[in-house]
Design a protein around this motif. Structure first.
Motif, PDB file in Angstrom:
ATOM      1  N   GLY A 142       0.788  -1.221   0.000  1.00 31.55           N
ATOM      2  CA  GLY A 142       0.000   0.000   0.000  1.00 31.55           C
ATOM      3  C   GLY A 142       0.820   1.270   0.000  1.00 31.55           C
ATOM      4  O   GLY A 142       1.978   1.289   0.377  1.00 31.55           O
ATOM      5  N   SER A 143       0.165   2.331  -0.438  1.00 25.41           N
ATOM      6  CA  SER A 143       0.757   3.661  -0.369  1.00 25.41           C
ATOM      7  C   SER A 143      -0.257   4.659   0.190  1.00 25.41           C
ATOM      8  O   SER A 143       0.000   5.838   0.230  1.00 25.41           O
ATOM      9  N   SER A 144      -1.435   4.162   0.588  1.00 21.83           N
ATOM     10  CA  SER A 144      -2.460   5.021   1.167  1.00 21.83           C
ATOM     11  C   SER A 144      -3.116   4.284   2.321  1.00 21.83           C
ATOM     12  O   SER A 144      -2.849   3.112   2.546  1.00 21.83           O
ATOM     13  N   THR A 145      -3.979   4.973   3.059  1.00 21.19           N
ATOM     14  CA  THR A 145      -4.656   4.361   4.195  1.00 21.19           C
ATOM     15  C   THR A 145      -6.060   3.949   3.804  1.00 21.19           C
ATOM     16  O   THR A 145      -6.671   4.533   2.918  1.00 21.19           O
ATOM     17  N   SER A 146      -6.572   2.903   4.479  1.00 27.36           N
ATOM     18  CA  SER A 146      -7.929   2.440   4.211  1.00 27.36           C
ATOM     19  C   SER A 146      -8.402   1.588   5.372  1.00 27.36           C
ATOM     20  O   SER A 146      -7.613   0.858   5.972  1.00 27.36           O
ATOM     21  N   THR A 147      -9.690   1.656   5.668  1.00 25.03           N
ATOM     22  CA  THR A 147     -10.289   0.733   6.629  1.00 25.03           C
ATOM     23  C   THR A 147     -11.131  -0.316   5.916  1.00 25.03           C
ATOM     24  O   THR A 147     -11.713  -1.172   6.555  1.00 25.03           O
ATOM     25  N   THR A 148     -11.199  -0.253   4.573  1.00 22.54           N
ATOM     26  CA  THR A 148     -11.987  -1.219   3.821  1.00 22.54           C
ATOM     27  C   THR A 148     -11.147  -2.069   2.879  1.00 22.54           C
ATOM     28  O   THR A 148     -11.499  -3.202   2.592  1.00 22.54           O
ATOM     29  N   GLU A 149     -10.042  -1.551   2.379  1.00 21.05           N
ATOM     30  CA  GLU A 149      -9.151  -2.288   1.482  1.00 21.05           C
ATOM     31  C   GLU A 149      -7.958  -2.807   2.286  1.00 21.05           C
ATOM     32  O   GLU A 149      -7.387  -2.089   3.092  1.00 21.05           O
ATOM     33  N   ALA A 150      -7.569  -4.062   2.040  1.00 23.90           N
ATOM     34  CA  ALA A 150      -6.427  -4.660   2.738  1.00 23.90           C
ATOM     35  C   ALA A 150      -5.122  -4.165   2.122  1.00 23.90           C
ATOM     36  O   ALA A 150      -4.965  -4.166   0.901  1.00 23.90           O
ATOM     37  N   TYR A 151      -4.186  -3.743   2.986  1.00 23.11           N
ATOM     38  CA  TYR A 151      -2.858  -3.317   2.545  1.00 23.11           C
ATOM     39  C   TYR A 151      -1.795  -3.839   3.496  1.00 23.11           C
ATOM     40  O   TYR A 151      -2.029  -4.006   4.679  1.00 23.11           O
ATOM     41  N   ARG A 152      -0.600  -4.067   2.930  1.00 23.55           N
ATOM     42  CA  ARG A 152       0.597  -4.321   3.722  1.00 23.55           C
ATOM     43  C   ARG A 152       1.593  -3.232   3.367  1.00 23.55           C
ATOM     44  O   ARG A 152       1.513  -2.630   2.296  1.00 23.55           O
ATOM     45  N   TYR A 153       2.541  -2.982   4.265  1.00 21.91           N
ATOM     46  CA  TYR A 153       3.501  -1.899   4.076  1.00 21.91           C
ATOM     47  C   TYR A 153       4.893  -2.376   4.481  1.00 21.91           C
ATOM     48  O   TYR A 153       5.037  -3.192   5.391  1.00 21.91           O
ATOM     49  N   ASN A 154       5.899  -1.857   3.809  1.00 19.49           N
ATOM     50  CA  ASN A 154       7.274  -2.075   4.231  1.00 19.49           C
ATOM     51  C   ASN A 154       7.564  -1.144   5.402  1.00 19.49           C
ATOM     52  O   ASN A 154       7.268   0.047   5.317  1.00 19.49           O
ATOM     53  N   PRO A 155       8.143  -1.652   6.500  1.00 19.48           N
ATOM     54  CA  PRO A 155       8.484  -0.752   7.600  1.00 19.48           C
ATOM     55  C   PRO A 155       9.429   0.358   7.126  1.00 19.48           C
ATOM     56  O   PRO A 155      10.426   0.096   6.464  1.00 19.48           O
ATOM     57  N   ASN A 156       9.065   1.580   7.444  1.00 12.92           N
ATOM     58  CA  ASN A 156       9.824   2.762   7.043  1.00 12.92           C
ATOM     59  C   ASN A 156      10.013   2.842   5.530  1.00 12.92           C
ATOM     60  O   ASN A 156      10.999   3.374   5.034  1.00 12.92           O
ATOM     61  N   ASP A 157       9.039   2.261   4.788  1.00 13.89           N
ATOM     62  CA  ASP A 157       9.034   2.288   3.326  1.00 13.89           C
ATOM     63  C   ASP A 157      10.293   1.683   2.718  1.00 13.89           C
ATOM     64  O   ASP A 157      10.763   2.109   1.672  1.00 13.89           O
ATOM     65  N   ASP A 158      10.859   0.667   3.386  1.00 12.40           N
ATOM     66  CA  ASP A 158      12.103   0.041   2.936  1.00 12.40           C
ATOM     67  C   ASP A 158      11.944  -1.479   3.012  1.00 12.40           C
ATOM     68  O   ASP A 158      11.823  -2.044   4.110  1.00 12.40           O
ATOM     69  N   ALA A 159      11.952  -2.151   1.867  1.00 11.21           N
ATOM     70  CA  ALA A 159      11.769  -3.601   1.818  1.00 11.21           C
ATOM     71  C   ALA A 159      12.829  -4.345   2.623  1.00 11.21           C
ATOM     72  O   ALA A 159      12.584  -5.456   3.108  1.00 11.21           O
ATOM     73  N   ASP A 160      14.002  -3.767   2.802  1.00 10.62           N
ATOM     74  CA  ASP A 160      15.051  -4.413   3.591  1.00 10.62           C
ATOM     75  C   ASP A 160      14.657  -4.555   5.061  1.00 10.62           C
ATOM     76  O   ASP A 160      15.216  -5.389   5.774  1.00 10.62           O
ATOM     77  N   ASN A 161      13.705  -3.759   5.536  1.00 12.04           N
ATOM     78  CA  ASN A 161      13.276  -3.831   6.931  1.00 12.04           C
ATOM     79  C   ASN A 161      12.323  -4.987   7.213  1.00 12.04           C
ATOM     80  O   ASN A 161      12.083  -5.329   8.370  1.00 12.04           O
TER      81      ASN A 161
END
Length: 198
Positions: A142-161
């Motif tokens: 994800g790159s936005s927030t939602s309470t209806t669509e499922a999203y995952r995020y890289n911690p601190n926007d860095d896949a290495d984390n």
């Protein structure tokens, strides 16, 4: 669930420390078994934050006063306790063992969905993953927030984390279409591996 978080809070020792260069809380149960929970902060609104000294994790329990929020646990250099967060926040997940799961004798198991192997440990009467969930599945990054669509995020926007902190998930992704639960155990598998629950 909220009750499982309270059990960790009330019956375990908590020491904020650093392991392998990562800040977090070492939680030790009455049986002297422990897990390390990284201070993986989270994703708040549209800001990706990896903050030294703080961390939060989802449970399967909604806030009884405000259903736009869910409950979980928080850890910081100055304490360990419970939280209530907006469901669109991105937080890590630490699954709990369900008695029906068949785990190996070397305290590891493999998630059949993606072949990732995780360690686990028993603390008191609960068996917890010793690592945060790193499951991608078909959950979009994800790159936005939602309470209806499922999203995952890289911690601190860095896949290495992801290797250190796991993915951050909004509550919709964490629950995977299931209803909230305050039962103990929750019975909510959500996006956890088979035999594990939020």
């Amino acid at each position: 669930t909220y009750d499982e978080v309270i059990e960790l809070r009330d019956y375990c020792e908590h020491v904020f420390t650093t392991q392998n260069g990562v800040a977090g809380t070492l939680v030790t149960g009455p049986n002297n078994q422990s897990i390390f929970m990284p201070a993986a902060a989270g994703r708040y609104y549209n800001n990706l934050i990896l903050s030294e000294g703080t961390g939060s994790y989802w449970s399967s329990s909604l806030d009884t006063d405000d259903p736009t929020k869910a409950q979980g646990l928080s850890l910081a250099s100055d304490g360990f306790g419970t939280i209530t967060s907006h469901r669109y926040f991105g937080l890590p997940i630490r699954p709990v063992y369900a008695p029906s799961n068949t785990a190996s004798s070397n305290n590891t198991f493999t998630d059949n969905r993606d072949g990732k192997t995780y360690s686990y440990v028993t603390i008191g009467n609960q068996t917890w993953m010793a690592e945060n969930l790193r499951y991608e599945g078909n959950i979009p990054l994800g790159s936005s927030t939602s309470t209806t669509e499922a999203y995952r995020y890289n911690p601190n926007d860095d896949a290495d984390n992801v290797a250190t902190y796991g993915y951050l998930y909004n509550w919709t992704a964490a629950m995977n279409g299931e209803s909230s639960s305050d039962a103990n155990p929750s019975g909510v598998q959500g996006i956890c591996p088979e035999g594990w629950h939020l």
